[in-house]
Structures are given as C-alpha cells and as structure tokens.
Design a protein around this motif. Structure first.
Motif, PDB file in Angstrom:
ATOM      1  N   ASN A  76      43.706  38.241  25.937  1.00  0.00           N
ATOM      2  CA  ASN A  76      42.278  38.083  26.054  1.00  0.00           C
ATOM      3  C   ASN A  76      42.012  38.177  27.552  1.00  0.00           C
ATOM      4  OD1 ASN A  76      39.464  37.359  26.347  1.00  0.00           O
ATOM      5  ND2 ASN A  76      39.499  36.370  24.425  1.00  0.00           N
ATOM      6  N   LEU A  77      41.808  39.088  28.403  1.00  0.00           N
ATOM      7  CA  LEU A  77      41.544  39.276  29.589  1.00  0.00           C
ATOM      8  C   LEU A  77      40.223  38.480  30.135  1.00  0.00           C
ATOM      9  CD1 LEU A  77      42.600  43.187  30.147  1.00  0.00           C
ATOM     10  CD2 LEU A  77      43.855  41.105  30.506  1.00  0.00           C
ATOM     11  N   ASP A  78      39.265  38.726  29.375  1.00  0.00           N
ATOM     12  CA  ASP A  78      37.872  38.033  29.782  1.00  0.00           C
ATOM     13  C   ASP A  78      38.294  36.519  30.094  1.00  0.00           C
ATOM     14  OD1 ASP A  78      36.784  40.284  29.981  1.00  0.00           O
ATOM     15  OD2 ASP A  78      35.775  40.371  27.997  1.00  0.00           O
ATOM     16  N   ARG A  79      38.953  36.016  28.944  1.00  0.00           N
ATOM     17  CA  ARG A  79      39.135  34.535  28.987  1.00  0.00           C
ATOM     18  C   ARG A  79      40.105  34.000  30.161  1.00  0.00           C
ATOM     19  NH1 ARG A  79      40.408  30.243  24.457  1.00  0.00           N
ATOM     20  NH2 ARG A  79      41.301  28.555  25.842  1.00  0.00           N
ATOM     21  N   ALA A  80      41.090  34.729  30.239  1.00  0.00           N
ATOM     22  CA  ALA A  80      41.908  34.636  31.473  1.00  0.00           C
ATOM     23  C   ALA A  80      41.173  34.569  32.608  1.00  0.00           C
ATOM     24  CB  ALA A  80      43.143  35.456  31.563  1.00  0.00           C
ATOM     25  N   TYR A  81      40.298  35.688  32.872  1.00  0.00           N
ATOM     26  CA  TYR A  81      39.412  35.803  34.434  1.00  0.00           C
ATOM     27  C   TYR A  81      38.596  34.757  34.247  1.00  0.00           C
ATOM     28  CZ  TYR A  81      36.093  37.580  37.478  1.00  0.00           C
ATOM     29  OH  TYR A  81      35.246  37.624  38.496  1.00  0.00           O
ATOM     30  N   GLY A  82      37.788  34.401  33.086  1.00  0.00           N
ATOM     31  CA  GLY A  82      37.159  33.116  33.341  1.00  0.00           C
ATOM     32  C   GLY A  82      37.539  31.840  33.663  1.00  0.00           C
ATOM     33  N   GLU A  83      38.748  31.512  32.929  1.00  0.00           N
ATOM     34  CA  GLU A  83      39.410  30.172  33.394  1.00  0.00           C
ATOM     35  C   GLU A  83      40.106  30.322  34.831  1.00  0.00           C
ATOM     36  OE1 GLU A  83      39.615  27.806  31.313  1.00  0.00           O
ATOM     37  OE2 GLU A  83      39.750  28.337  29.493  1.00  0.00           O
ATOM     38  N   ALA A  84      40.519  31.561  35.448  1.00  0.00           N
ATOM     39  CA  ALA A  84      41.107  31.519  36.733  1.00  0.00           C
ATOM     40  C   ALA A  84      39.686  31.256  37.519  1.00  0.00           C
ATOM     41  CB  ALA A  84      41.620  32.951  37.015  1.00  0.00           C
ATOM     42  N   PRO A 100      37.881  23.186  47.153  1.00  0.00           N
ATOM     43  CA  PRO A 100      37.457  22.242  48.017  1.00  0.00           C
ATOM     44  C   PRO A 100      37.703  20.873  47.876  1.00  0.00           C
ATOM     45  CG  PRO A 100      35.810  24.123  47.828  1.00  0.00           C
ATOM     46  CD  PRO A 100      37.014  24.094  46.717  1.00  0.00           C
ATOM     47  N   LEU A 101      37.954  20.457  46.771  1.00  0.00           N
ATOM     48  CA  LEU A 101      38.117  19.121  46.264  1.00  0.00           C
ATOM     49  C   LEU A 101      39.734  18.755  46.226  1.00  0.00           C
ATOM     50  CD1 LEU A 101      35.422  19.246  43.426  1.00  0.00           C
ATOM     51  CD2 LEU A 101      35.229  18.321  45.715  1.00  0.00           C
ATOM     52  N   VAL A 102      40.659  19.797  46.059  1.00  0.00           N
ATOM     53  CA  VAL A 102      41.908  19.506  45.803  1.00  0.00           C
ATOM     54  C   VAL A 102      42.730  19.867  47.030  1.00  0.00           C
ATOM     55  CG1 VAL A 102      43.905  20.063  44.164  1.00  0.00           C
ATOM     56  CG2 VAL A 102      41.638  19.568  43.238  1.00  0.00           C
ATOM     57  N   GLY A 103      42.389  21.348  47.251  1.00  0.00           N
ATOM     58  CA  GLY A 103      43.331  21.959  48.308  1.00  0.00           C
ATOM     59  C   GLY A 103      43.625  23.488  47.946  1.00  0.00           C
ATOM     60  N   ARG A 104      43.961  24.298  48.910  1.00  0.00           N
ATOM     61  CA  ARG A 104      43.919  25.854  48.637  1.00  0.00           C
ATOM     62  C   ARG A 104      45.044  26.222  47.776  1.00  0.00           C
ATOM     63  NH1 ARG A 104      44.345  30.534  53.289  1.00  0.00           N
ATOM     64  NH2 ARG A 104      44.140  32.378  51.696  1.00  0.00           N
ATOM     65  N   CYS A 105      44.598  26.701  46.534  1.00  0.00           N
ATOM     66  CA  CYS A 105      45.260  27.423  45.658  1.00  0.00           C
ATOM     67  C   CYS A 105      44.753  28.654  45.146  1.00  0.00           C
ATOM     68  CB  CYS A 105      45.912  26.116  44.361  1.00  0.00           C
ATOM     69  SG  CYS A 105      46.836  27.048  43.158  1.00  0.00           S
ATOM     70  N   GLU A 106      45.061  29.739  45.064  1.00  0.00           N
ATOM     71  CA  GLU A 106      44.848  30.966  44.601  1.00  0.00           C
ATOM     72  C   GLU A 106      45.194  31.028  43.160  1.00  0.00           C
ATOM     73  OE1 GLU A 106      44.781  35.647  45.529  1.00  0.00           O
ATOM     74  OE2 GLU A 106      46.092  34.600  46.645  1.00  0.00           O
ATOM     75  N   VAL A 107      44.027  30.982  42.538  1.00  0.00           N
ATOM     76  CA  VAL A 107      44.006  31.233  40.913  1.00  0.00           C
ATOM     77  C   VAL A 107      43.743  32.604  40.349  1.00  0.00           C
ATOM     78  CG1 VAL A 107      43.599  30.062  38.708  1.00  0.00           C
ATOM     79  CG2 VAL A 107      43.803  28.818  40.922  1.00  0.00           C
ATOM     80  N   THR A 108      44.329  33.506  39.977  1.00  0.00           N
ATOM     81  CA  THR A 108      43.895  34.879  39.516  1.00  0.00           C
ATOM     82  C   THR A 108      44.383  35.073  38.037  1.00  0.00           C
ATOM     83  OG1 THR A 108      45.992  35.771  40.413  1.00  0.00           O
ATOM     84  CG2 THR A 108      44.166  35.569  41.886  1.00  0.00           C
ATOM     85  N   SER A 109      43.675  35.945  37.544  1.00  0.00           N
ATOM     86  CA  SER A 109      44.400  36.395  36.218  1.00  0.00           C
ATOM     87  C   SER A 109      44.670  38.071  36.501  1.00  0.00           C
ATOM     88  CB  SER A 109      42.964  36.486  35.431  1.00  0.00           C
ATOM     89  OG  SER A 109      42.149  37.466  35.621  1.00  0.00           O
ATOM     90  N   GLY A 110      45.621  38.209  35.471  1.00  0.00           N
ATOM     91  CA  GLY A 110      46.175  39.886  35.424  1.00  0.00           C
ATOM     92  C   GLY A 110      46.950  40.093  34.311  1.00  0.00           C
ATOM     93  N   ASP A 111      47.721  41.091  34.672  1.00  0.00           N
ATOM     94  CA  ASP A 111      48.708  41.425  33.319  1.00  0.00           C
ATOM     95  C   ASP A 111      50.098  41.088  33.955  1.00  0.00           C
ATOM     96  OD1 ASP A 111      49.560  43.295  35.416  1.00  0.00           O
ATOM     97  OD2 ASP A 111      48.600  44.998  34.157  1.00  0.00           O
ATOM     98  N   PHE A 112      51.180  41.443  32.893  1.00  0.00           N
ATOM     99  CA  PHE A 112      52.626  41.067  33.308  1.00  0.00           C
ATOM    100  C   PHE A 112      52.962  41.473  34.834  1.00  0.00           C
ATOM    101  CE2 PHE A 112      52.647  40.589  28.667  1.00  0.00           C
ATOM    102  CZ  PHE A 112      53.245  39.430  28.867  1.00  0.00           C
TER     103      PHE A 112
END
Length: 312
Positions: free
Chosen positions: A37-45, A53-65
């Motif tokens: 479910n690409l839309d769900r993964a994108y929304g969660e990311a 800003p509250l935790v620290g820098r961490c890039e969160v992305t969605s994608g395929d394999f």
C-alpha cells in the motif's frame, strides 16, 4: 554493515511501532518504509518525519524494494492476513511462505548484504523459510523469537518480587508460541535462584509462579482480545535487537536462530540464548537444562518440524 540506514517491510501496527521506536531512540539516520500500500507507507513516513525537531535528524521515506539499496538492517513485518474463518492456520502459513519468496527475491537483488530481522508470525517457521529462500548466510537472518516472551516473563516476575525487571535473570526459550519453555533451573535474582528460595520477602510459591508462566503464554491472546493486535512491546524488541547490532554489543538474547545439534536438534529455527553483534549471530549458548526443560525444547522443535513438514 551500514546500520545508519534501516528498512522496514510492512507498515502495519508492528512495522510502525518498530519505526517509531527506532526513530525516537535515534538508532538510524535513515528509515525506509516499504509496503504494497504505497499511499499508506508514504503517509506514515510523512507523519513520522515531522517529529525530527523534537527527536533529532532522521530521514524517513517510503519506496519500493529498490529503495532499500544500501540498508544495513531490514526488518520484515509483512505477511498475509487470514482471508476468512474457513482458512486454516496451515493455509495462512503457506500464503505467508509465498509472500516471503517474493521478499527474498527482491532483497537478494537490492540489499544482498543486509541483515534481515524477521518479526512476522509464525516467526520461527518464517525465519527458517527466509534462511532457505535467501542467498545470504544464516547468521544474517534472525527472528525476534522469544525475546518478547522473555520480556513479559521478567516483567511479571519483577512485579511478583517487587524489583526492577532489569534485575530479573530468566529466559523463555523454544518456540515463540504455545510450546515455549520457561527455564526455571537458571532463573535468578541477584545470583539467588528463584526456585526454592525466599527473595525480597516473598517465599517461593510454585503455584503462583506457574500462574506467571500461564499469563506469559496467554499474553498475546489477552492483548488481541482487548485491542485487536499487539505492537508496542514487539516494536521495542525490534529496536533493542537493532541497537545491539548497531553498537556491536555482543549481547546474549533469546532470538530465533537455526540449531546445529544443540540438544540433539538440527535444521530447526527456534530461540536459544544467542550472542548478537555487528555480524548478526555470533554464536549460540546452550544453557544446561533440567530434564523437563530439555523435553520442552525438544517438544518445541517437534511442533515446528510438524508444521514445516506439512508445507508444500
């Protein structure tokens, strides 16, 4: 192993509890979410990355394999759900094996050197399947195993004896399931065996402690009956294992590994105390068990073997 980039396959309740734990504990610089479910993964990311800003820098992305290229650790939380009340456990397991065939093929292409951490259930059989399906060495494919059961065990024992759970030294081993084995022969607090001793003013009560084991075995059923799923504690388990790998702690954890003759068992994956470091599984430690515990571990292995023998 590049543990700065971590992938999570499956953005359901368990996958996102793992992602949240990793994000909050700053265990990765980059988290990649993969889901059919690409839309769900994108929304969660998108939702998670706004907390930087509250935790620290961490890039969160969605994608395929293909987005998992370069990941050092990949957590597998994906799996088929029961299609209806008439579908048997074995039929569901076979469908999950089919899902894992696809995942193994994709991961061998895009992330052949990554360590795989299997959290999908039944975790012991699916860990064995992934070891068979993937081309990577077995030490790089482990399951979350009975670390969650052990955490529950220690939590309930700590409540009974009114001490910190971190002061409890006790394991649940074997299958992550109904045949799991409490290892009372080595369970201790401050080096004092629980079995037969009074600790912190609480006398040894075999009936009460048997009740503790029953509560551990029924914990998932109880949680699911009340909220529909389990996720937070297993998310923390996943993050804990990854921290041990990332920091090369060589911690001894009850996780799913393939046995090679321990207790007379071979070619079965179940949980024994295992040294976990930057290369995944370093070694298995087989503690001395009493006769009942040994029989329990062998029964666990037999239960898992019976299920595997029925697969196509």
């Amino acid at each position: 192993m590049n543990t700065n980039k971590i992938g999570i396959i499956g953005t359901g309740f368990v996958g996102m509890a793992a992602a949240y734990s990793l994000f909050q504990q700053k265990l990765a610089n980059e988290i990649v979410l993969v889901d059919k479910n690409l839309d769900r993964a994108y929304g969660e990311a998108l939702d998670l990355m706004h907390g930087q800003p509250l935790v620290g820098r961490c890039e969160v992305t969605s994608g395929d394999f293909s987005s998992l290229k370069g990941a050092g650790i990949i957590v597998i939380c994906a799996g088929a759900s029961q299609s209806g009340p008439d579908e048997s456990r074995l039929q569901l397991l076979q469908r999950n094996i089919n899902v894992f065939e696809m995942i193994a093929r994709e991961l061998d292409q895009y992330a052949p050197e990554a360590m795989l951490l299997v959290a999908s259930n039944p975790v012991d059989i699916l860990t064995h399947a992934m070891q068979r399906l993937s081309h990577r060495p077995d030490n790089l494919v482990i399951g979350t195993g009975t670390l969650l059961d052990t955490s529950r065990f220690r939590t309930l024992l700590a409540s009974y004896y009114d001490v910190s759970p971190q002061s409890i030294h006790a394991y649940i081993l074997g299958e992550h399931g109904d045949s799991e084995v409490p290892v009372w022969s080595s369970a201790a607090i401050a080096g004092l065996a629980i079995r037969g001793n009074t600790i912190n003013g609480r006398e040894y009560d075999q009936e009460a402690l048997t009740g503790v084991v029953t509560r551990v075995r029924k914990a998932a059923y109880e949680i699911i009956a009340n909220k529909g799923y389990t996720n937070w504690a297993i998310g923390l388990v996943i993050a804990y294992i990854i921290r041990m790998v990332r920091n090369n702690q060589r911690s001894v954890l009850p996780v799913t590994v393939r046995l090679n003759g321990e207790y007379g068992i071979s070619d079965i994956c179940l949980s024994l105390p295992t040294v976990i470091g930057s290369e995944g599984v370093e070694s298995i430690i087989a503690p001395k068990l009493d006769e009942e515990e040994l029989a329990g571990i062998q029964h666990s292995a037999g239960t898992l073997k019976d299920s595997m023998n029925q697969l196509v």
